[in-house]
Write a protein that holds these residues in place. Structure first.
Motif, short mmCIF file in Angstrom:
data_model
loop_
_atom_site.label_atom_id
_atom_site.label_comp_id
_atom_site.label_asym_id
_atom_site.label_seq_id
_atom_site.Cartn_x
_atom_site.Cartn_y
_atom_site.Cartn_z
N CYS A 19 44.15 30.01 59.17
CA CYS A 19 43.70 30.56 60.46
C CYS A 19 44.68 30.10 61.55
O CYS A 19 45.05 28.92 61.60
N CYS A 21 44.02 30.66 64.92
CA CYS A 21 43.32 30.73 66.21
C CYS A 21 43.67 29.50 67.05
O CYS A 21 44.24 28.52 66.55
N CYS A 24 42.19 26.18 65.57
CA CYS A 24 42.81 25.73 64.32
C CYS A 24 44.26 25.28 64.52
O CYS A 24 44.78 24.52 63.70
N HIS A 234 35.34 26.53 63.79
CA HIS A 234 36.40 26.81 64.78
C HIS A 234 35.91 27.77 65.88
O HIS A 234 36.51 27.86 66.94
ZN LIG Z 1 40.55 29.14 63.41
#
Ligand SMILES: [Zn+2]
Ligand SMILES: [Zn+2]
Ligand SMILES: [Zn+2]
Length: 261
Positions: A19, A21, A24, A234
């Motif tokens: 991930c 994002c 993360c 997350h």
């Molecule tokens: Zn994430």
């Protein structure tokens, strides 16, 4: 009592695999969350609630000197799959380690970790547990009392949360909980520290967990001096940003957080 958050991440941990994002990829250590577990020390007695797949790493980070008792909340993989790594403590202690397991989970536990409960065979280096089946009766460890609390994990059914009490102080640990029955609520009301699961800062409902808003409402009802949220995904957002907007006496936990009571 000394309480340490061994981990406060959800079943996949944070960061999640692959991930990218903002949570993360955050460089803030508090945005890195191993699977949820707590370590409670009272005098020289060491208790761990749940043995996660990250248990080895949690022990290395926290330099935990011993595990004298293990309590399990339930048998989802993120809460007990690290059990093999208690071997080192068996070796140091040269004894079985007591496992306190809700009786309704015995068959499932034996199906996975059958070899931890068998008679010791010389030459084999395997974990050794002594099984103590529990329901709701409190267990005393010297001056400290641990009370199993019957709570509901939504569709996953009945699990246990735990209340730690010593010297007039109370810590309630409720991860993976969706409904707190009246009996459990009456035991944890107005405690010093309440630790509550909260998956995400979204208004999506999950069948087995609270979202942040629901956890805040539960925290209000419990009315602890301080509440911490755990089992975080997350999708909660950045630790620092979320913590800044939470109501008084509520905070996100972070891995390695220590509280002395
Ligand atoms: Zn994430
Ligand atoms: Zn979980
Ligand atoms: Zn669960």
């Amino acid at each position: 009592m000394r309480l340490e958050f061994f981990g406060c991440g959800t079943s996949q941990g944070v960061p999640e695999i692959l991930c990218d994002c903002k949570v993360c990829t955050s460089i803030d250590e508090n945005d890195k969350r191993l699977r949820s577990s707590i370590y409670v020390k009272h005098n020289d007695f060491n208790i761990v609630v749940d043995i996660t797949p990250d248990f080895r790493e949690q022990c290395l980070r926290s330099k935990i000197p011993m595990v004298d008792a293990i309590f399990l909340t339930h048998l989802h993989a993120d809460h007990f799959m690290g059990m093999d790594d208690i071997r080192k403590f068996n070796k140091i202690k040269d004894a079985d380690i007591p496992l306190y397991l809700p009786h309704l989970m015995e068959d499932d536990f034996r199906a996975v970790f059958h070899y931890t409960l068998k008679e010791q065979i010389p030459g084999l280096f395997r974990p050794r547990l002594s099984l103590n089946l529990i329901d709701e009766d409190p267990i005393m460890f010297g001056e400290m009392k641990v009370t199993p609390l019957k709570v509901l994990h939504g569709d996953s059914g009945e699990i246990r949360s735990y209340l730690f009490e010593s010297d007039g102080k109370r810590i309630a640990y409720l991860t993976d909980c969706k409904v707190i029955p009246d009996k459990a609520m009456s035991l944890i009301k107005d405690c010093d520290i309440a630790i509550l699961g909260a998956l995400w800062d979204k208004d999506w409902d999950h069948s087995g967990h609270w979202n942040l808003q629901q956890a805040i409402e539960v925290a209000k009802e419990i009315n602890a001096k301080q509440s911490y949220f755990t089992h975080i995904t997350h999708l909660m957002g950045l630790h620092k940003e979320v913590n800044n907007k939470l109501p008084k006496h509520t905070q996100l936990a972070h891995d390695g957080l220590v509280i002395n009571l």
